[in-house]
Write an enzyme that holds these catalytic residues in place. Structure first.
Site, PDB file in Angstrom:
ATOM      1  N   GLU A  98     -11.259  -5.037  -0.206  1.00 25.72           N
ATOM      2  CA  GLU A  98     -11.076  -4.364  -1.496  1.00 25.72           C
ATOM      3  C   GLU A  98     -11.184  -5.303  -2.701  1.00 25.72           C
ATOM      4  OE1 GLU A  98      -7.506  -2.066  -1.675  1.00 25.72           O
ATOM      5  OE2 GLU A  98      -8.065  -0.786   0.007  1.00 25.72           O
ATOM      6  N   GLU A 151      -9.284   1.829   6.615  1.00 27.04           N
ATOM      7  CA  GLU A 151      -7.939   2.187   6.168  1.00 27.04           C
ATOM      8  C   GLU A 151      -7.906   3.650   5.768  1.00 27.04           C
ATOM      9  OE1 GLU A 151      -6.066  -0.251   3.159  1.00 27.04           O
ATOM     10  OE2 GLU A 151      -6.845  -2.096   4.064  1.00 27.04           O
TER      11      GLU A 151
HETATM   12  C1  GCO Z   1      -5.093  -1.796   0.256  1.00 30.10           C
HETATM   13  C2  GCO Z   1      -4.789  -2.784   1.242  1.00 30.10           C
HETATM   14  C3  GCO Z   1      -3.549  -2.535   2.031  1.00 30.10           C
HETATM   15  C4  GCO Z   1      -2.501  -1.622   1.440  1.00 30.10           C
HETATM   16  C5  GCO Z   1      -2.803  -0.178   1.702  1.00 30.10           C
HETATM   17  C6  GCO Z   1      -1.740   0.764   1.191  1.00 30.10           C
HETATM   18  O1  GCO Z   1      -5.884  -0.915   0.531  1.00 30.10           O
HETATM   19  O2  GCO Z   1      -4.567  -1.874  -0.817  1.00 30.10           O
HETATM   20  O3  GCO Z   1      -5.871  -3.009   2.039  1.00 30.10           O
HETATM   21  O4  GCO Z   1      -3.076  -3.831   2.099  1.00 30.10           O
HETATM   22  O5  GCO Z   1      -1.271  -1.922   1.961  1.00 30.10           O
HETATM   23  O6  GCO Z   1      -3.983   0.164   1.079  1.00 30.10           O
HETATM   24  O7  GCO Z   1      -1.639   0.687  -0.194  1.00 30.10           O
END
Ligand code: GCO
Length: 497
Positions: free
Chosen positions: A218, A404
């Protein structure tokens, strides 16, 4: 840079120019790769659970997974030669993290990894996405490798193989060595080259054993939360710096891809972007000329195309460059050849989907759907379908993995030892149904990783939000399968929803 001033402090502010498009009309292909779908699956546009009669079967080799990241779970902040990261500094700065929490201990995974591997096996995982802590490998961000740090990940990777779980390693999940921050951090072009050196060390140590690599997790969140809004490390509020950082993160991604190719290894590699479909708040056509549609398009440039276009097409979006202006640090920082590096061919694209966003004609945002405990997250499963189909439509049939998807729920460990996170079960079921519909419509999605395997340190929210399939009782570090973990285990065993 007008749009920046109108931004809301959204955790994952984002949008795409994708409208909710009827299934089947999206890609114009009949490819499915799905086994045993009941008739009518592809027509199910609702976000509700399928009945027993309409089970949604996934491809036979589908990569059911879960994800974590180093700083969020490992703890052992000072062990085995680990250096300091910007998240150590940030979390130890009073007022930065809810309740003053830090990642010093987190879920203590560094010490409990063997038990956690057994839990993954019990869950039936086929893929586990984790990240490697740069300051464990190079405590100061440069120079010789710290063997003890590499050994930890070697043990982890070996343990995954022993349990039949495919490792998926992220090289950078935000824990930049503090020494590199002191030397300018991602505002410094040199840090992109330091990242390539670090990647080289990791590839040499683990390249044979890790089939899938992700470069930078990200980049947008580093840009926005780290440099625009300042509620993530390093805590800056400097829009001009933010987009120079974006360029250097993309450059670092491309250099790491080249470093892997130079090893001649067989591992696959790609970027991990959080992408969010967003829609004109007035429901006007997304490709139309209403003020909201035009505002949404520019948002899409900042949120999605800035990263996708540079990595996959070799150019930055013209509308974003024009909005930033020729005098911006980013535009001045792009050198000849950079975009060739950034667009070095990748093997797959990792998509992280959490929320849609609705853009008003004034360039603001509106809430349309109920949120989770994370106020930035609107629960909209069809957004999963929209973003997956949009990526395939606009960027071609590159293999996709969802790395994710998840939500925080108010989980409580009951006296009988159970944790009833019914909200997570319905969230995941609905999002997986949307992903399945995308596959039915031709999206080459090969795996899906729930965020997260374990409850963990949720950045500025500390331990206040619980995102795991597995509950962590922090005082004892006891792990408990939540209802969602039992449910997910059955989904994996059935290979179907
Ligand atoms: C993100 C990260 C994760 C977060 C998840 C929840 O996407 O920000 O990869 O580390 O913990 O997204 O917010």
């Amino acid at each position: 840079m007008s749009i920046l001033t109108r931004r809301h402090l959204l955790r994952h502010a984002a949008l795409s120019a994708t409208a909710a498009t009827p299934a089947g009309a999206v890609l114009g292909t009949a490819a499915t790769g799905l086994g045993g779908c009941e008739p009518g699956d592809a027509e199910d546009h609702t976000a509700t659970a399928p009945s027993a009669a309409t089970r949604l079967h996934f491809p036979p080799d589908f990569g059911w997974g879960a994800a974590t990241s180093a700083y969020q779970i490992e703890g052992a902040a000072k062990e085995d030669g680990r250096g300091e990261s910007i998240w150590d500094t940030f979390s130890h700065t009073p007022g930065r993290i809810r309740n003053g929490d830090t990642g010093d201990v987190a879920a203590d995974h560094y010490h409990r990894y063997a038990d956690d591997l057994d839990l993954m096996r019990d869950l039936g995982l086929r893929s586990y996405r984790f990240s490697i802590s740069w300051p464990r490998i190079q405590p100061d961000g440069t120079g010789a490798a710290n063997q003890r740090g590499l050994d930890f990940y070697r043990r982890l990777v070996d343990g995954l193989h022993e349990r039949g779980i495919a490792p998926m390693a992220t090289l950078f999940h935000w824990d930049l060595p503090q020494a590199l921050q002191d030397a300018g951090g991602w505002e410094s072009r040199d840090v992109a080259y330091r990242f390539a050196d670090y990647a080289d060390i990791v590839f040499a140590a683990l390249g044979e054993r890790v089939p899938v690599w992700l470069t930078i997790n990200e980049p947008k969140t580093v840009v926005q939360n780290g440099y625009l809004f300042g509620h993530h490390a390093p805590g800056h509020r400097d829009p001009d710096a933010a987009y120079l950082v974006a360029h250097h993160l993309q450059l670092a991604h491309g250099l790491a891809v080249r470093a892997l190719r130079a090893t001649g290894g067989t591992g696959r590699i790609g970027p991990a972007f959080n992408l969010h479909p967003c829609y004109p708040a007035d429901d006007s056509p997304v490709d139309g000329s209403s003020p909201a549609a035009e505002a949404a398009r520019l948002y899409d440039g900042y949120e999605n195309r800035l990263y996708l276009d540079s990595a996959l097409k070799g150019s930055y979006p013209a509308d974003v460059l024009a909005d930033l202006g020729p005098d911006s640090r980013m535009v001045r920082g792009i050198r000849d050849g950079d975009l060739e590096i950034i667009s070095s061919p990748v093997d797959l694209l990792a998509v992280q989907y959490y929320t849609p966003i609705y853009v008003t004609s004034a360039g603001g945002t509106e809430r349309r759907w109920p949120t989770s405990e994370a106020e930035w997250q609107q629960i909209y499963p069809d957004g999963m379908y929209d973003i997956l189909t949009r990526v395939t439509r606009d960027y071609g049939p590159i293999p996709l993995t969802v790395t994710e998807n998840g939500l925080p729920t108010p989980d409580v460990l009951a006296a009988d030892g159970t944790v009833d996170d019914a909200g997570r079960v319905s969230f995941l079921r609905d999002h997986l149904a949307a992903a399945h519909r995308a596959v039915t419509d031709g999206v080459p999605l090969e795996s899906f990783h729930v965020w997260s395997l374990l409850d963990n340190f949720e950045w500025a929210e500390g331990y206040d939000q619980r995102w795991g399939l597995i509950y962590v009782d922090y005082p004892t570090q006891r792990r408990v399968f939540k209802r969602s973990a039992h449910w997910y285990r059955q989904v994996i065993a059935d290979n179907a929803l």
